[in-house]
Enzyme design. Structure first.
Site, short mmCIF file in Angstrom:
data_model
loop_
_atom_site.label_atom_id
_atom_site.label_comp_id
_atom_site.label_asym_id
_atom_site.label_seq_id
_atom_site.Cartn_x
_atom_site.Cartn_y
_atom_site.Cartn_z
N HIS C 38 187.38 -30.91 121.24
CA HIS C 38 187.84 -31.04 119.86
C HIS C 38 189.24 -30.46 119.74
O HIS C 38 189.76 -29.90 120.69
CB HIS C 38 186.90 -30.29 118.93
CG HIS C 38 185.49 -30.82 118.95
ND1 HIS C 38 185.20 -32.13 118.65
CD2 HIS C 38 184.33 -30.23 119.24
CE1 HIS C 38 183.90 -32.30 118.74
NE2 HIS C 38 183.35 -31.16 119.10
N THR C 39 189.79 -30.58 118.55
CA THR C 39 191.11 -30.00 118.30
C THR C 39 191.14 -28.54 118.76
O THR C 39 190.29 -27.75 118.35
CB THR C 39 191.43 -30.03 116.80
OG1 THR C 39 191.13 -31.32 116.30
CG2 THR C 39 192.88 -29.70 116.56
N GLN C 40 192.11 -28.23 119.58
CA GLN C 40 192.21 -26.84 120.03
C GLN C 40 193.41 -26.15 119.43
O GLN C 40 193.53 -24.94 119.47
CB GLN C 40 192.28 -26.79 121.54
CG GLN C 40 190.98 -27.32 122.14
CD GLN C 40 191.08 -27.46 123.62
OE1 GLN C 40 191.46 -26.54 124.30
NE2 GLN C 40 190.75 -28.63 124.11
N SER C 41 194.33 -26.94 118.94
CA SER C 41 195.49 -26.37 118.26
C SER C 41 196.10 -27.46 117.39
O SER C 41 195.95 -28.64 117.70
CB SER C 41 196.50 -25.88 119.28
OG SER C 41 196.89 -26.96 120.10
N TRP C 152 192.14 -28.03 111.03
CA TRP C 152 193.11 -26.94 111.19
C TRP C 152 194.03 -26.81 109.97
O TRP C 152 195.21 -27.09 110.06
CB TRP C 152 193.92 -27.15 112.47
CG TRP C 152 194.15 -25.86 113.18
CD1 TRP C 152 195.02 -24.88 112.80
CD2 TRP C 152 193.50 -25.39 114.37
NE1 TRP C 152 194.94 -23.82 113.68
CE2 TRP C 152 194.03 -24.10 114.65
CE3 TRP C 152 192.53 -25.91 115.22
CZ2 TRP C 152 193.64 -23.35 115.75
CZ3 TRP C 152 192.14 -25.16 116.31
CH2 TRP C 152 192.68 -23.89 116.57
#
Lengths: 265, 291, 273
Positions: C38-41, C152
């Site tokens: 998944h989105t990590q940053s 995020w």
């Protein structure tokens, strides 16, 4: 040596201008998440039970690192009762730690207690609620609610009841408990003032056998003063505690809420 | 050739020897008994109106709305079997919403009509189902302004490749009617239900074809719609009814491109005028009799 | 030709080597060792959003920049999204996640309008308030963080609550929520929040604040943010929500900038004293 190794010596190889070397993914292992799902929102809570009442208190500051996110974010919640205003509720939950988990936990416990009343036609007792809360926490032990919870109410004998929890549901009934950022500051004070630890009969002769003072149930006035003293002192020594003191006094007649300002620095 | 007793009317998916699907024709009969529903495509928007027959005095006034919003810019009114209409609306909403998630843009009214037409037609093909007992009027406004494709990063180039061409306008008001057979056409004015005949002859008198010069405005349309529903009600005067009206204008118009109920004041004004024009006719007739 | 029809017309392994299925998805024979990721940053990001409550409404602002790391990538990205005439959401953080949330809110708005029309005065009560919207978004954010698939963003949700009183609250990628008379996300928490709190130290002060002062304070904060936040720009959006509805301006320019302080700064660059 540890201090030395954190500084990278100039080498022949091309290096990065910043300290953190990029992590190598060449090992072939799967890329790891860098997302950490928790944070600490600071603050402190405290509960003391008496012979006919329980007082739970918490400061209203919410922090993230050195930032004060807000000066008023209650950590005390009425559980059960009627409607969104919890009219007639006689149980209070306090949560300190990760605020989002605290909110989620509060909503779940409130739903459980309300459903209990719809299904059984009577209010849930504190000890049943305490057991249920333990189950809720334990069920999520592999991805815990990152909170220290304190539950307060009046038991079936009309005596003040206070339960404290760790994040995975271990719990016990106690006379008093401090939790959160300033727990280590407040708890020893409570040990001394509520359970009279390290206090001895002043008139007895010196020596090993000097008898300890026996704790007596405290009256409401004294407990309120203890709570205020505990928090005004914690505010002086802990940066995550301050702004406001919220107190809930649970008696057989219901919950009384008190608010008083604390230092904002 | 009558259908009764021949056996050809017992199932969908079976034609009669002279090429008719009797199940569909029975469905049309169901529509012919419903309250009159009309749609008018005006110069700057669409009006939908419904003669809602009051089936019980115990029903709350102005509650239980029958004209449905399918997407921001699309409304549906139907006549016939109510639950069938509900299902039609529900499917329309799914189509509109799935179009949005696929294309990040509102569904054009023509595409919605096309998809719902195909859907209704599918219910004439199988012996396990029955056709829809409704005729639906679908009205909507395809935005003329370059709609902000929602979620776009920035506004895109002002001109040139990938930009906007000047003076070209797409969109506008659209009106479609879908029948139980799945047949659908685009209309300037559409009517269905019990009073459709008189409603249609009233609609034909209106200036609705832009090729014949300036056609009527949305506000005129609202007043005409109210009048036509009152005219159509003349044949079943013994029954009580409520007038339900919605409209859709351009983004620059009174509803800002949305399908909304006609404001109470305007609707009441339109109803007042409608009643007055009917009274006028009565007086004329009485006058003639005296002569 | 061989006797395996499935191989006909395909490149020969002995000539071209085996087909490299490395990049194919798992159900097409791709590598199976990889876990779902998944989105990590965040990638393309928006910086601070700031907001302040005043006597009858709320003022919110965010600049129009979307950065790609330190690159000022998109300069006309609107980060304030009106939901209805009672609520506006301001987005900080990842822009693609903002677009996802925007689409989610659009479909929510369409669904909200299935059931009622806006002209009935009784229906105004049923209109989703900023408070309702905040609860909804907070649950979306908390669910996604609990699935280890966070959106995020830091969101400010402002507008009116069900009693038409000013409402301002936040929700972030962890699902944390809180409310205050003044709020600021990102760099704004350090630079703007102290200025906002000076104008409005508590709830009582915000009830006495008038709209003009509130707008003025917010504009001043946007200026300070532009001076000191390297990921900011001088064009911004500002919205005022009150009982009259949402008044949104999306092409505001910073005015009366003063860089006189710049030559007082010591400690960076090449100055000798």
């Amino acid at each position: 040596m540890a201090a030395l190794s954190s500084y990278s010596m100039p080498t022949e190889q091309p290096a990065f201008s910043f300290q953190n070397q990029p992590q190598s993914h060449a090992s072939g292992g799967p890329t790891q998440h860098s997302f950490y799902p928790y944070t600490d929102n600071g603050g402190s809570t405290l509960g003391i039970s008496g012979s006919s009442f329980t007082i739970i208190a918490g400061d209203t500051r919410m922090t993230s690192g050195y930032n004060i996110l807000t000066r008023y974010a209650p950590k005390l919640f009425r559980i059960g009762g009627e409607g969104p205003e919890h009219a007639g509720a006689k149980i209070v939950l306090s949560v300190v730690g990760f605020a989002a988990d605290g909110q989620a936990l509060q909503e779940r416990l409130d739903m459980v207690v309300k459903m209990y009343r719809y299904q059984h036609g009577k209010d849930m007792s504190v000890h049943a609620c305490a057991q249920r809360l333990s189950h809720i926490l334990y069920n999520k032990r592999f991805f815990p609610y990152y909170v220290q919870a304190i539950l307060g109410g009046i038991d079936e004998e009309g005596v003040g009841a206070l339960y404290s929890y760790d994040p995975v549901g271990s719990y016990e009934r106690e006379q008093c408990r401090a939790a959160g950022a300033a727990a280590s500051l407040i708890m020893p004070f409570l040990d001394n003032q509520v359970n009279l630890k390290n206090q001895y009969e002043p008139d007895a002769p010196q020596g090993l056998e000097k008898p300890q003072l026996q704790p007596q149930p405290l009256d409401r006035q004294t407990v309120e003063e203890l709570v205020r003293d505990a928090f005004t002192s914690a505010v002086e020594r802990h940066i995550e505690v301050g702004d406001g003191l919220q107190m809930m006094v649970i008696t057989k007649d219901g919950i009384e809420e008190l608010y008083s300002p604390l230092k904002q620095d | 050739m009558t259908s009764i007793g021949t056996g050809y009317d017992l199932s969908n998916s079976v034609f009669s020897p002279d090429g008719r699907n009797f199940q569909v024709e029975y469905a049309v009969k169901a529509v012919e008994n419903g309250g009159t529903a009309i749609g008018i495509r005006c110069k700057d928007g669409v009006v939908l109106a419904l003669e809602k027959l009051v089936s019980s005095k115990l029903l709350k006034k102005d509650a239980n709305k029958r004209i449905a919003t399918v997407d921001r810019h699309v409304g549906v009114v139907h006549s016939g079997l109510l639950p069938d209409g509900r299902h039609f609306v529900s499917r329309s909403r799914d189509e509109a919403s799935s179009w949005r998630s696929t294309y990040k843009a509102p569904i054009p009214v023509s595409s919605l009509a096309n998809r719902m037409g195909a859907y209704v037609q599918a219910y004439t093909l199988y012996s396990s189902v029955r056709p829809f007992g409704i005729t639906a009027i679908v009205g909507g406004y395809d935005a003329e302004t370059e709609v902000d494709v929602d979620g776009a990063v920035g506004s895109g180039p002002k001109s040139g490749s990938g930009g906007k061409s000047k003076g070209v306008k797409e969109g506008g008001p659209y009106l479609y009617m879908i029948e139980p057979s799945g047949l659908y056409w685009g209309y300037y004015g559409a009517a269905t239900g019990k009073g459709r005949q008189s409603a249609k002859s009233e609609l034909e008198k209106l200036k609705l074809d832009p090729k014949d010069g300036d056609c009527i405005s949305l506000e005129e349309g609202v007043k005409e719609a109210a009048r036509i529903i009152y005219v159509a009600h003349e044949d079943s005067k013994d029954k009580d009814f409520e007038l339900e009206m919605t409209w859709i204008s351009a983004v620059s118009g009174p509803t800002k491109g949305r399908h909304e109920e006609v404001p109470k004041e305007l609707r009441e004004e339109a109803e007042r005028l409608a009643k007055k024009s009917l009274e006028g006719e009565d007086e004329d007739e009485e006058g003639k009799m005296e002569e | 030709m061989n006797h395996n029809p499935q191989a006909w017309g395909r490149p020969r392994d002995d000539v071209y080597g085996a087909y490299n299925s490395q990049y194919l998805p798992q159900h097409h024979g791709g590598p199976s060792a990889h876990p779902t990721t998944h989105t990590q940053s965040p990638i393309v990001t928006g910086t601070s959003v700031i907001a302040i409550k005043y006597s009858t409404g709320v003022v919110i602002a965010a600049d129009n920049l979307a950065s790609y790391g330190s690159l000022a990538r998109f300069t006309d990205v609107k980060r304030l999204k009106p939901f209805n005439r009672k609520a506006v959401v301001g987005f900080g953080g990842d822009v693609s996640d903002m677009q996802y949330l925007d689409r989610l809110l659009s479909s929510l708005d369409v669904q909200e309008n299935y059931s009622h029309n806006n002209d009935d005065p009784e229906d105004t009560k049923a209109l989703m308030s900023a408070k309702n919207l905040h609860t909804y978004l907070a649950k979306v954010m908390y669910k996604r963080r609990s699935d280890f698939n966070p959106l995020w963003n830091s969101l400010l949700i402002c507008g009116l609550d069900e009693k038409n009183k000013p409402f301002l609250a936040t929700a972030d990628l962890l699902g944390t929520t809180y409310s205050a008379p003044t709020l600021a996300t990102g760099f704004g928490a350090h630079l703007a929040q102290p200025l906002l709190r000076k104008a409005v130290p508590d709830e009582e002060a915000s009830q006495k604040l008038d709209k003009e002062t509130a707008v003025e304070v917010v504009r001043e904060c946007m200026k300070v943010l532009f001076y000191r936040d390297a990921r900011s720009m001088n064009e911004y959006s500002i919205a005022v929500v009150d009982e009259k509805g949402v008044e949104l301006k999306e092409k505001e320019k910073l005015e009366n900038q003063s860089w006189a302080f710049a030559d007082q700064i010591r400690g960076y660059g090449t100055q000798t004293v």
